[in-house]
Design an enzyme around this catalytic site. Structure first.
Site, PDB file in Angstrom:
ATOM      1  CB  CYS A 245      -0.896   0.004   1.139  1.00  0.00           C
ATOM      2  SG  CYS A 245      -2.075  -1.784   1.334  1.00  0.00           S
TER       3      CYS A 245
ATOM      4  CG  HIS B 141      -3.543   3.530   0.638  1.00  0.00           C
ATOM      5  ND1 HIS B 141      -3.749   2.972  -0.668  1.00  0.00           N
ATOM      6  CD2 HIS B 141      -3.508   2.350   1.551  1.00  0.00           C
ATOM      7  CE1 HIS B 141      -4.230   1.590  -0.286  1.00  0.00           C
ATOM      8  NE2 HIS B 141      -4.071   1.374   0.769  1.00  0.00           N
TER       9      HIS B 141
ATOM     10  CG  ASN C 164      -7.030  -0.910  -0.383  1.00  0.00           C
ATOM     11  OD1 ASN C 164      -5.884  -0.747  -1.330  1.00  0.00           O
ATOM     12  ND2 ASN C 164      -6.810  -0.877   0.750  1.00  0.00           N
TER      13      ASN C 164
END
Ligand code: ACO
Length: 352
Positions: free
Chosen positions: A117, A279, A309
Site C-alpha cells: 500500500c 491511500h 482498495n
C-alpha cells in the site's frame, strides 16, 4: 537555484469490468450494506482475465502520463514500478512495462518496488531522489495492481476479497527550478514486527518452516522443490491474510503522524493543505484521519467508493482523478500519504 522534482504528467487506467457489492453477494455470504458500512466501497473494477495484467494496465497509465507531460515515451529515462501483484513472481512488472512501451532496445533501467500500500509513496521518493541528484530527467513512476486474480472469493475470504480492486496510475517526474513547485519533503517508515499482520506468505522461501511436519531435508538423494506444497493449498495459505482490527488501529495512528511530519518539516500546518490524498485503504480510515487532523471535506480526496482498495495504484489513480476534476491546480499544496503491509507507511508533500 536548487533543483526540485515536479510531477510533470499524470494518468490512470482502470479496467472496464465493474463489480458491484451485489455481484459479490452471488459469490459469498456478504451484503452491500455490510461492505458500505465497514469500508465505504460500493463497487470496484476487475481486470479482464484474458487480456489485462498489472503491467498492461501500468503501461496504459504510463502512456497517458507521458502525453500529459508533453513528452514522447521514448524520452523516459528510468522506470520505477510499484506493485504487490506483479505479472510474474520474477522478473518484476517494470521490465514488462519497459518492453510494452517500446523501450527495451534503449536499455532504460527498470526498478520494482514491493512496498504494498505504501509502494507509490516509496517509489515517488526514490524517483524524487534520482531526479534531484541529476541522474535522470524523465522518471516514470507506476503504481498498478491486479488483486482480482488472487483473492479467495468464497465466504472464507470475504473480509479481504470485498475490499480490493484493480487499476493503475502513473506519473512522470522531471526537474524544476520554479520556486513554487515540486516535491518539498518525503518521510518513509516501517515496522517489521508487524510483517505477518497483513501478508500473503505462501508461496515463499519459508515453506519448510511453515510445514514443519514433513521431512523436506536432503535424504536418500531426494530433494524436491518446496516452494508450493500441498499443505499450503489444503490450508488455503495461498491467499492474503489481514488482521483487520489491528491494521485499522495502527493505520489511524500512523497516517496522522506521518502527515504531520511532512507538513511540519516544510513549515506548514494542516490548515495550509489544499488537498490530502490518502491511500484509499478504507473510507473509515480516511474519515478517521480527516477528523484527527481537523481537515475540511474539501481538503481530502476519496474515490474508494468506485474502485475499492487498489493498493500501490490508489494514490496515483486518486491524484489523476483529482486533477481531472479540477481539485488539483498549479501552486496547490498537496499531501500524499500511505499506510499498509509491512507495516510500512510514508508521506510526501508537494507544490503542484
Ligand atoms: N460480509 C459480511 N460479513 C463479514 C464480512 C463480509 N465481507 N467479512 C467479515 N464478516 C463478518 C465476520 O465474519 C464477523 O462475523 P461474526 O461476528 O459472526 O464472527 C463480523 O463480520 C465482524 O467481523 P470483524 O472482522 O470483527 O469486522 P470488523 O468490524 O473488524 O470489520 C474490516 C472488518 C472492515 C476489515 C475492519 O477490520 C477494517 O476496516 N479493518 C481495517 C483494515 C483495512 O481497511 N484494510 C484495508 C487493506 S490494508 C491497507 O490498505 C492499509
Amino acid at each position: 537555484m536548487s533543483i526540485r522534482t515536479k510531477i510533470a504528467g499524470i494518468g490512470h487506467f482502470v479496467p472496464d469490468q465493474v463489480i458491484t457489492n451485489h455481484d459479490l453477494e452471488k459469490l459469498m455470504d456478504t451484503s452491500h450494506e455490510w461492505i458500505v458500512e465497514r469500508t465505504g466501497i460500493e463497487q470496484r473494477r476487475f481486470a479482464d482475465r484474458k487480456t489485462e495484467t498489472t503491467s498492461t494496465m501500468g503501461t496504459e497509465a504510463a502512456k497517458k502520463a507521458a502525453a500529459d507531460a508533453g513528452i514522447d515515451v521514448s524520452d523516459i529515462d528510468f522506470i520505477i514500478f510499484a506493485t504487490l501483484s506483479s505479472d510474474y513472481f520474477f522478473p518484476g512488472s517494470g521490465v514488462l512495462t519497459q518492453r510494452q512501451l517500446g523501450l527495451a532496445e534503449s536499455g532504460v533501467g527498470a526498478l520494482d518496488v514491493r512496498n504494498q500500500c505504501s509502494g507509490f509513496v516509496y517509489a515517488l521518493t526514490v524517483g524524487d531522489t534520482f531526479v534531484r541528484s541529476g541522474l535522470y530527467k524523465n522518471v516514470l513512476v507506476v503504481g498498478a495492481e491486479t488483486h482480482s486474480m488472487g483473492l479467495d472469493f468464497t465466504t472464507r475470504g470475504r473480509d479481504i476479497s470485498v475490499i480490493f480492486g484493480d487499476g493503475a496510475g502513473a506519473v512522470i517526474l522531471q526537474p524544476t527550478t520554479e520556486e513554487n513547485q515540486g516535491i518539498l519533503t518525503n518521510s518513509l517508515h516501517a515496522d517489521g514486527r508487524e510483517a505477518e499482520e497483513l501478508s500473503f506468505i505462501c508461496p515463499g522461501s519459508h515453506s519448510g518452516i511453515h510445514d514443519n511436519e514433513t521431512d523436506f531435508g536432503f535424504s536418500g538423494g531426494k530433494f524436491d522443490s518446496i516452494f508450493m506444497t500441498q499443505k499450503m493449498l489444503d490450508e488455503a495459505k495461498v491467499f492474503p491474510y489481514m488482521n483487520g482490527k489491528h491494521v485499522f488501529k495502527y493505520a489511524v495512528k500512523k497516517f496522522p503522524e506521518v502527515i504531520m511530519k511532512v507538513i511540519h518539516a516544510a513549515g506548514y500546518q494542516p490548515t495550509d493543505i489544499d488537498l490530502l490524498i490518502p491511500h484509499q485503504a478504507n473510507l473509515r480510515i480516511s474519515q478517521f484521519v480527516q477528523k484527527t487532523l481537523r481537515l475540511r471535506d474539501d481538503q481530502v480526496f476519496n474515490n474508494i467508493q468506485k474502485y475499492g482498495n487498489t493498493t500501490a495504484a490508489s494514490i496515483p489513480i486518486a491524484l489523476s482523478e483529482a486533477k481531472e476534476s479540477g481539485r488539483v491546480k498549479r501552486g496547490d499544496l498537496i499531501c500524499l500519504a500511505a499506510f499498509g503491509s509491512g507495516f510500512t507507511w510514508g508521506a510526501s508533500l508537494l507544490r503542484w
